[in-house]
Design an enzyme around this catalytic site. Structure first.
Site, PDB file in Angstrom:
ATOM      1  N   ARG B  13       0.836  -1.220   0.000  1.00 25.24           N
ATOM      2  CA  ARG B  13       0.000   0.000   0.000  1.00 25.24           C
ATOM      3  C   ARG B  13       0.862   1.258   0.000  1.00 25.24           C
ATOM      4  O   ARG B  13       0.485   2.282  -0.561  1.00 25.24           O
ATOM      5  CB  ARG B  13      -0.975  -0.006   1.168  1.00 25.24           C
ATOM      6  N   SER B  40      -4.616   4.650   6.054  1.00 24.13           N
ATOM      7  CA  SER B  40      -4.483   3.225   5.727  1.00 24.13           C
ATOM      8  C   SER B  40      -4.099   3.013   4.265  1.00 24.13           C
ATOM      9  O   SER B  40      -3.422   2.066   3.930  1.00 24.13           O
ATOM     10  CB  SER B  40      -5.791   2.480   6.003  1.00 24.13           C
ATOM     11  N   GLU B  61     -18.819   4.542   0.127  1.00 27.78           N
ATOM     12  CA  GLU B  61     -18.065   4.030  -1.006  1.00 27.78           C
ATOM     13  C   GLU B  61     -18.855   4.079  -2.308  1.00 27.78           C
ATOM     14  O   GLU B  61     -18.293   4.331  -3.375  1.00 27.78           O
ATOM     15  CB  GLU B  61     -17.606   2.597  -0.716  1.00 27.78           C
ATOM     16  N   PHE B  86     -14.452  -3.074   0.355  1.00 26.37           N
ATOM     17  CA  PHE B  86     -15.353  -1.942   0.116  1.00 26.37           C
ATOM     18  C   PHE B  86     -15.128  -1.331  -1.261  1.00 26.37           C
ATOM     19  O   PHE B  86     -15.914  -0.501  -1.711  1.00 26.37           O
ATOM     20  CB  PHE B  86     -15.180  -0.894   1.222  1.00 26.37           C
ATOM     21  N   HIS B 112      -5.515  -3.790   1.660  1.00 26.81           N
ATOM     22  CA  HIS B 112      -5.972  -4.760   2.662  1.00 26.81           C
ATOM     23  C   HIS B 112      -6.723  -5.923   2.019  1.00 26.81           C
ATOM     24  O   HIS B 112      -7.719  -6.414   2.545  1.00 26.81           O
ATOM     25  CB  HIS B 112      -6.847  -4.076   3.715  1.00 26.81           C
ATOM     26  N   ASP B 120      -8.019  -8.150  11.501  1.00 31.36           N
ATOM     27  CA  ASP B 120      -9.389  -7.651  11.317  1.00 31.36           C
ATOM     28  C   ASP B 120     -10.357  -8.774  10.947  1.00 31.36           C
ATOM     29  O   ASP B 120     -11.558  -8.661  11.170  1.00 31.36           O
ATOM     30  CB  ASP B 120      -9.445  -6.549  10.253  1.00 31.36           C
ATOM     31  N   ARG B 170      -1.806  -4.991   3.065  1.00 33.23           N
ATOM     32  CA  ARG B 170      -1.449  -4.303   4.292  1.00 33.23           C
ATOM     33  C   ARG B 170      -0.073  -4.667   4.848  1.00 33.23           C
ATOM     34  O   ARG B 170       0.608  -3.795   5.379  1.00 33.23           O
ATOM     35  CB  ARG B 170      -2.520  -4.620   5.341  1.00 33.23           C
TER      36      ARG B 170
HETATM   37  C1  TPP Z   1     -18.201  -0.114   4.603  1.00 33.29           C
HETATM   38  C2  TPP Z   1     -17.011   0.219   5.405  1.00 33.29           C
HETATM   39  N1  TPP Z   1     -16.193   1.207   5.001  1.00 33.29           N
HETATM   40  C3  TPP Z   1     -15.080   1.512   5.695  1.00 33.29           C
HETATM   41  C4  TPP Z   1     -14.765   0.824   6.833  1.00 33.29           C
HETATM   42  C5  TPP Z   1     -13.485   1.111   7.604  1.00 33.29           C
HETATM   43  N2  TPP Z   1     -13.811   1.731   8.890  1.00 33.29           N
HETATM   44  C6  TPP Z   1     -13.869   1.015  10.025  1.00 33.29           C
HETATM   45  S1  TPP Z   1     -14.338   1.930  11.342  1.00 33.29           S
HETATM   46  C7  TPP Z   1     -14.445   3.337  10.402  1.00 33.29           C
HETATM   47  C8  TPP Z   1     -14.836   4.632  11.041  1.00 33.29           C
HETATM   48  C9  TPP Z   1     -16.128   4.517  11.726  1.00 33.29           C
HETATM   49  O1  TPP Z   1     -16.475   5.724  12.315  1.00 33.29           O
HETATM   50  P1  TPP Z   1     -17.619   5.741  13.423  1.00 33.29           P
HETATM   51  O2  TPP Z   1     -18.819   5.056  12.890  1.00 33.29           O
HETATM   52  O3  TPP Z   1     -17.796   7.143  13.854  1.00 33.29           O
HETATM   53  O4  TPP Z   1     -17.030   4.845  14.587  1.00 33.29           O
HETATM   54  P2  TPP Z   1     -15.969   5.310  15.718  1.00 33.29           P
HETATM   55  O5  TPP Z   1     -14.747   5.776  15.011  1.00 33.29           O
HETATM   56  O6  TPP Z   1     -16.616   6.403  16.470  1.00 33.29           O
HETATM   57  O7  TPP Z   1     -15.742   4.079  16.533  1.00 33.29           O
HETATM   58  C10 TPP Z   1     -14.130   3.050   9.068  1.00 33.29           C
HETATM   59  C11 TPP Z   1     -14.096   4.035   7.983  1.00 33.29           C
HETATM   60  C12 TPP Z   1     -15.644  -0.205   7.230  1.00 33.29           C
HETATM   61  N3  TPP Z   1     -15.396  -0.960   8.312  1.00 33.29           N
HETATM   62  N4  TPP Z   1     -16.761  -0.472   6.519  1.00 33.29           N
END
Ligand code: TPP
Lengths: 281, 318
Positions: B13, B40, B61, B86, B112, B120, B170
């Site tokens: 990456r 990332s 996405e 995604f 990833h 994960d 990753r």
């Molecule tokens: C469909 C999808 N896109 C991207 C991700 C990567 N991802 C995991 S957690 C996250 C941020 C989530 O933010 P929030 O819902 O506010 O949770 P918090 O950070 O407050 O725990 C992302 C972008 C994912 N898990 N699923």
């Protein structure tokens, strides 16, 4: 329902916070920030609000159901489930290791008791919860379905498809909550993609909306009790729950930095020094 | 001793991030979109130096793919960045209709991918993405093997016209292709040999390099071909090599259904039937764990490649 024993519940919350930081430290990966922020909510649900049976049964007929859409906060869920008797707390030590039932993100694949659907890919949980709530209605089952989402997660379009659907179909046994911590991976939600007036949005979508502080156990319990009172009146219920990411560990609070980072040895001991409890796994 | 030495260890990456940054300097039409995974995907350098050409979409996405398709109308060259799951399954119909069918010059860049994402777990470890993407008409599909090749592939995509999927990962991984030429659609014969051809891509190329060393000790002469581009497939390279060696083993960090092995098998069975064995994930989901432990558990270690070679050689002898 019996009055909550706040002293006991607070101790439990501290124990769960210890579990969270130790689990994430143990495998040097995972998501402490959101987990710590939602601890009171999980304690309230599993130790006061929900009718549920740790002798887990997938269909959960006659029980309240809970779906975690922001699956990355698996540490708080796993610890809560173990502390509630779903499985041995010792198993928490296997989190994210090979051959564990405690997958990085919650899964049904390894048959961990307490989990009813895989999550991790964001934006999918509210649809599932709405479906399960409709199944309850079809079954003549009067219990509730709870669902937790992240605030960053609100950026996913599917959330709003489910929002529209649940209101249109009067899925009023559904009680959803948003972990409104204002943080996501790339920074504060308002900088990444602002949700603007989130309350007005949910109201406009036809939901009953209330707000409470998610890091005050009394407020969470009162809030969820009140949500039950608001439910079953024709509208699904949304709780906008204000939390601090990283709540309970001072250096993890106040930024998005600890969304998905594991503490090193020194950070672990600094965190544990702030969390006194005695029943470590 | 392996015939290639790792000059460094870096994540693929980061090769994407470096290539994208380079493209930003070279071509003002290159734009980048990211769905809340800037760090990332290693897109920070591009974001910092070309803020007006960087678009944060939030965790959305499907919208990102649509935005990218729209930006091509007006001559922009969008590179989208999120995790492989995604980037594909989550947004398949958006890619199919707005990008592939509409012939838009969108570069879908996916990190990833596969088991080596590690802890994960299976929700994120997509092993079906190459199959999904290669089935789309006119989609170019590239799976580079190390930091250097991922950087080279990213830069090559800047002047390539048409929809493309670039898959990387990753973990920190050996770097061994520094200075080797890279051309989209042209297989790279890394080691010449006569007994068996190993076709590999992505992280599995290094696994195959290690397997080759073990096989050489046993007196087995391996031809190793880095088939970084799955589509368009370098059919001549496949046929020429297998004409010489008489059998093939494919290696990929993907489901056995729909990936590199499938593509090679189709070419061989249509034009030049020969025994083939496939080192791939055998129709199962992954799980949480350390990348190398996972590669072992799911049958993608150098020893698995050695075993597959021995098996295919037996079949060749008949
Ligand atoms: C469909 C999808 N896109 C991207 C991700 C990567 N991802 C995991 S957690 C996250 C941020 C989530 O933010 P929030 O819902 O506010 O949770 P918090 O950070 O407050 O725990 C992302 C972008 C994912 N898990 N699923």
């Amino acid at each position: 329902m019996a009055q909550p024993d706040f002293d006991k519940l607070k101790k439990l919350a501290t124990q769960i916070r210890r579990d969270i930081v130790r689990m994430v430290h143990g495998c040097q990966s995972g998501h402490p920030g959101g987990s710590l922020g939602c601890t009171e909510y999980f304690v309230a649900l599993y130790f006061h609000i929900m009718k549920h049976d740790p002798k887990f049964n997938m269909d959960g007929k006659g029980e309240d159901l809970f779906f975690v859409s922001n699956g990355h906060i698996s540490p708080v869920w796993y610890s809560t489930l173990a502390r509630a008797g779903y499985f041995d707390v010792k198993e928490l030590a296997t989190f994210r290791f090979l051959n564990s039932r405690l997958q990085g993100h919650p899964a049904t694949h390894e048959k961990l008791p307490g989990i009813r659907i895989a999550s991790g890919s964001l934006g999918q949980g509210l649809s599932v919860a709405a479906g399960a709530a409709q199944a309850k209605k079809l079954n003549g089952d009067d219990r509730f379905v709870f669902c937790l989402m992240g605030d960053g997660e609100q950026q996913e379009g599917q959330v709003w498809e489910a929002a529209m659907y649940a209101a249109h179909n009067k899925v009023d046994n559904l009680i959803a909550t948003i972990d409104y911590n204002g943080q996501q991976i790339d920074g504060p939600v308002k900088d990444v993609l602002d949700l603007k007036d989130l309350k007005a949005k949910w109201i406009a979508f036809g939901w009953e909306v209330q707000e409470f502080n998610g890091n005050d156990l009394k407020e969470v319990i009162n809030g969820l009790d009140h949500a039950k009172a608001l439910a079953k009146k024709g509208k699904p219920v949304m709780n906008l729950m204000k939390t601090d990411m990283g709540s309970g560990v001072d250096f993890m609070m106040g930024s998005h930095k600890w969304h998905g980072v594991a503490p090193n040895d020194d950070e672990l001991s600094r965190a544990l020094a702030q969390l006194e409890a005695s029943e470590d796994y | 001793m392996t015939k290639f030495t790792a000059t460094d260890k870096k994540d693929t990456r980061s090769g994407f991030g470096a290539g994208l940054h380079e493209l930003g300097k070279q071509n003002p039409n290159v734009v980048a979109l990211c769905a809340d995974l800037t760090g990332s995907l290693k897109m920070d350098a591009f974001k910092k130096d070309f803020p007006e050409r960087f678009f944060q979409t939030g965790i959305a996405e499907a919208n990102m793919i649509g935005l990218a398709a729209g930006m091509t109308i007006g001559g922009k060259i969008p590179f989208t960045g999120t995790f492989a799951n995604f980037s594909t399954g989550r947004v398949y119909d958006q890619i199919r209709q707005s990008v592939a069918y509409s012939g838009k010059n969108v570069k879908i860049c996916a990190s990833h991918a596969g088991l080596t994402l590690g802890e994960d777990g299976a929700t994120h470890q997509i092993l079906e993405d190459v199959g999904m993407m290669k089935m789309l008409p006119d989609m170019t599909v590239i799976v580079p093997c190390d930091y250097a090749q991922t950087k080279a592939a990213t830069i090559a995509l800047g002047s390539h016209v048409g929809p493309a999927y670039l898959r990387f990962g990753r973990p920190v991984w050996p770097v061994f292709t520094e200075g080797r030429p890279f051309t989209i659609g042209k297989a790279d014969v890394m080691i010449e040999g006569k007994d068996v051809t190993i076709f590999a891509n992505g992280h599995m190329v290094w696994q195959a390099i290690e397997a080759e060393a073990k096989l050489a000790e046993k007196g087995i002469s391996v031809e190793l071909i880095n088939l970084h581009t799955i589509k368009p497939l370098d059919v001549d390279a496949i046929l020429n090599s297998v004409k010489k060696t008489g059998c093939a083993v494919t290696c990929e960090e993907h489901q056995i259904n729909g990936g590199l092995g499938d593509s090679v098998a189709q070419v061989l069975s249509r034009f030049q039937p020969a025994p083939i064995e496939m080192v791939a994930v055998n129709d199962s989901f992954g799980e949480s764990g350390k990348p190398t432990d996972l590669l072992k558990k799911y049958g993608l270690s150098p020893d698995n490649i050695v075993a597959a070679v021995e098996k295919v050689l037996k079949r060749k002898k008949g």
